[in-house]
Scaffold this motif. Structure first.
Motif, short mmCIF file in Angstrom:
data_model
loop_
_atom_site.label_atom_id
_atom_site.label_comp_id
_atom_site.label_asym_id
_atom_site.label_seq_id
_atom_site.Cartn_x
_atom_site.Cartn_y
_atom_site.Cartn_z
N THR A 128 -30.88 58.20 32.07
CA THR A 128 -31.80 57.59 31.11
C THR A 128 -32.23 58.53 30.02
O THR A 128 -32.59 58.08 28.93
N LYS A 160 -30.04 61.44 36.39
CA LYS A 160 -31.05 60.72 35.61
C LYS A 160 -31.31 61.35 34.25
O LYS A 160 -31.63 60.67 33.29
N SER A 193 -23.64 58.75 39.53
CA SER A 193 -24.59 57.67 39.38
C SER A 193 -26.04 58.03 39.71
O SER A 193 -26.94 57.25 39.42
N SER A 194 -26.30 59.19 40.28
CA SER A 194 -27.68 59.61 40.56
C SER A 194 -28.24 60.51 39.46
O SER A 194 -29.42 60.85 39.48
N THR A 220 -27.93 65.27 41.05
CA THR A 220 -29.16 64.99 40.30
C THR A 220 -29.59 66.17 39.43
O THR A 220 -30.40 66.00 38.54
N ARG A 268 -30.89 54.11 26.82
CA ARG A 268 -31.10 55.53 27.09
C ARG A 268 -31.99 56.11 26.00
O ARG A 268 -32.01 55.63 24.88
N CYS A 309 -22.39 56.72 34.53
CA CYS A 309 -23.63 57.40 34.95
C CYS A 309 -24.76 56.41 34.74
O CYS A 309 -25.56 56.52 33.80
N TYR A 310 -24.83 55.41 35.58
CA TYR A 310 -25.68 54.24 35.37
C TYR A 310 -27.18 54.54 35.39
O TYR A 310 -27.96 53.78 34.84
N ASN A 311 -27.60 55.61 36.01
CA ASN A 311 -29.02 55.95 36.05
C ASN A 311 -29.41 57.04 35.06
O ASN A 311 -30.57 57.47 35.05
#
Length: 169
Positions: free
Chosen positions: A121, A98, A95-96, A75, A143, A117-119
């Motif tokens: 944003t 952000k 994937s965490s 993260t 995004r 990296c789906y999260n």
């Protein structure tokens, strides 16, 4: 059961696969003396949450291919101010993750650098220009991209409706 890694100030090289699959590793601090961290050095460290580089490294720094690939709980990453390239798949599957800040010194993002990296944003570019955006894994979902006005980052965002460009000074 290795949980934290703080390298000494004389470390120069971290070899390929050195910490791959260290399931308990949660944080890494990398000193300025480090001149090379090889491909896949920290891949699949599923509990890795924080990576901190020295503010500036002794030499130009490259985030090598798949260096943090599959670190699902990452993260927080703080890049050195003189990083020049983020290679292909460097953060694939993180994937965490952000938000990420890309230092002004970064000139190129490799293919799939931020794939899966789906999260992710929020992406902050300190420079208005960066190569490799099209294949970097940034497009494909909504995004917000923050960058100075007038460069190829803004032009890239304007071509992709899922990206929102926010100008910064």
């Amino acid at each position: 059961y290795l949980k934290n890694v703080i390298f000494n100030d004389t470390l120069e090289i971290v070899s390929s696969f050195a910490f791959e699959d260290c399931q308990f590793l949660s944080s890494i601090t990398i000193p300025s003396s480090t001149v090379k961290i090889s491909d896949l050095a920290f891949a699949n460290c599923n509990n890795l949450k924080k990576v901190e580089f020295a503010e500036t490294m002794d030499e130009e720094t490259v985030i090598c291919a798949s260096m943090f690939r599959g670190c699902r709980n990452l993260t927080d990453i703080r890049f050195p101010s003189n990083i020049t390239v983020i290679c292909g798949d460097a953060f694939r599957g993180c994937s965490s993750l952000k938000k990420i800040s890309i230092p002004k010194s970064v000139k190129e993002l490799g293919r799939g650098a931020f794939g899966e990296c789906y999260n992710l944003t929020d992406i902050y570019f300190e420079s208005p220009d960066c190569e490799g955006l099209e294949d970097s894994g940034i497009v494909g979902q909504s995004r917000t991209v923050y960058a100075p006005v007038g460069g190829n980052v803004e032009a890239f965002c304007n071509k992709h409706p899922m990206l929102t460009f926010i100008p910064v000074n």
